[in-house]
Design a protein around this motif. Structure first.
Motif, PDB file in Angstrom:
ATOM      1  N   THR A  73      -8.669 -29.870  -1.285  1.00  0.00           N
ATOM      2  CA  THR A  73      -9.671 -30.613  -0.514  1.00  0.00           C
ATOM      3  C   THR A  73     -10.434 -31.588  -1.398  1.00  0.00           C
ATOM      4  O   THR A  73     -10.603 -32.770  -1.051  1.00  0.00           O
ATOM      5  N   VAL A  74     -10.912 -31.105  -2.554  1.00  0.00           N
ATOM      6  CA  VAL A  74     -11.667 -31.976  -3.466  1.00  0.00           C
ATOM      7  C   VAL A  74     -10.769 -33.079  -4.013  1.00  0.00           C
ATOM      8  O   VAL A  74     -11.187 -34.236  -4.136  1.00  0.00           O
ATOM      9  N   LYS A  75      -9.512 -32.750  -4.334  1.00  0.00           N
ATOM     10  CA  LYS A  75      -8.558 -33.763  -4.799  1.00  0.00           C
ATOM     11  C   LYS A  75      -8.389 -34.861  -3.743  1.00  0.00           C
ATOM     12  O   LYS A  75      -8.349 -36.053  -4.054  1.00  0.00           O
ATOM     13  N   CYS A  76      -8.291 -34.444  -2.491  1.00  0.00           N
ATOM     14  CA  CYS A  76      -8.109 -35.393  -1.383  1.00  0.00           C
ATOM     15  C   CYS A  76      -9.343 -36.293  -1.239  1.00  0.00           C
ATOM     16  O   CYS A  76      -9.220 -37.500  -1.040  1.00  0.00           O
ATOM     17  N   ILE A  77     -10.522 -35.707  -1.365  1.00  0.00           N
ATOM     18  CA  ILE A  77     -11.767 -36.475  -1.234  1.00  0.00           C
ATOM     19  C   ILE A  77     -11.897 -37.497  -2.360  1.00  0.00           C
ATOM     20  O   ILE A  77     -12.314 -38.637  -2.144  1.00  0.00           O
ATOM     21  N   LEU A  78     -11.532 -37.096  -3.567  1.00  0.00           N
ATOM     22  CA  LEU A  78     -11.704 -37.970  -4.730  1.00  0.00           C
ATOM     23  C   LEU A  78     -10.573 -38.977  -4.905  1.00  0.00           C
ATOM     24  O   LEU A  78     -10.665 -39.849  -5.774  1.00  0.00           O
TER      25      LEU A  78
END
Length: 267
Positions: A73-78
């Protein structure tokens, strides 16, 4: 991240985590007993090598699932693919957030598991009941800070290195890596990260196993590291490094290879 990607990360992460934790449990027991303040043989030696395994069986799936759902999720956001320079930073941030969330599940399981490993005459349930009776819920989270302080540097090294090695291998062969190639990259990245973070792992083990009310039990990582260095020197900070590297290299191979394999099967 859409719902399908969320479910893929959940199932792949949980399955991979359960596989590696159960397969490599005996090595983890040996490492824990080597790091115990009582010493290897007084902590059980090679007896009851599966002591504490129910705690791991219960905690491993949700722990690994929580990590990978947060990580993806964080990878996708960043948007780590925005530039090659930004990717390692995004992977570090995603892995760190994943560890903070996963440790909420991992630490209670780890506390019960390690205390059972060094007292194999007690069952997992007896250890859990004793911990709750003596220290309450807070006792199950003893070592949370030291675990997070161990896992974040570990993930800072492991995940960017894993992603870099996969990208390098993909570039060399002209197509995305297969699951077994991802597993090889995971083994190398995990083993290297395990070696450089061993002192933090020793401190975490000492804090979790310390007698309630002692200075070590307060959870101060730097105090625990200083005490180990003062009494045992540099070798004390790296006790258990061989089984740790072995377990985590094998674990990286199984864990990250299985994760990529299950995700590909769920495409």
């Amino acid at each position: 991240m859409d719902r399908r990607d969320f479910l893929k990360s959940l199932l792949a992460g949980g399955t991979a985590g359960m596989c590696v934790d159960l397969i490599l449990f005996p090595l983890d027991t040996v490492k824990t007993r080597l790091q115990s303040p009582l010493g290897f043989y007084r902590s059980g030696g090679f007896r009851g090598i599966y002591a504490g395994v129910p705690s791991t069986a219960v905690g491993s799936f949700p722990n690994a699932a929580a990590f990978f759902v947060t990580y993806e999720t964080v990878k996708c956001i960043l948007h780590p693919d925005a530039s090659s320079y930004w990717s390692p930073v995004a992977h570090m941030a995603a892995a760190s957030m994943g560890e903070v969330v996963a440790c909420l599940i991992r630490v209670p399981s780890e506390v019960v598991k390690q205390r059972t490993q060094v007292s194999p005459s007690y069952s997992t349930y007896q250890t859990l009941a004793w911990t709750l009776r003596q220290e309450g819920i807070r006792g199950l989270y003893r070592g949370y800070k030291s675990t997070v302080l161990r896992e974040i540097p570990f993930s800072f090294v492991q995940f960017p290195l894993w992603e870099f090695l996969k990208d390098l291998w993909s570039w060399k062969q002209g197509h995305p890596v297969d699951s077994w190639q991802s597993a090889v990259c995971g083994a190398f990245a995990g083993g290297f990260a395990a070696a450089v973070t061993t002192p933090l792992d020793v401190a975490k083990t000492r804090i979790m196993l310390a007698k309630a009310g002692s200075s070590t039990a307060s959870g101060n990582v730097f105090l625990a590291l200083h005490d180990i260095w003062r009494t045992q020197g540099v070798t004390g900070l790296f006790v258990g490094i061989i089984p740790r590297i072995t377990a985590i290299s094998l674990g990286g191979f199984i864990f990250l290879g299985a994760y990529d394999k299950v995700r590909s099967l769920l495409q």
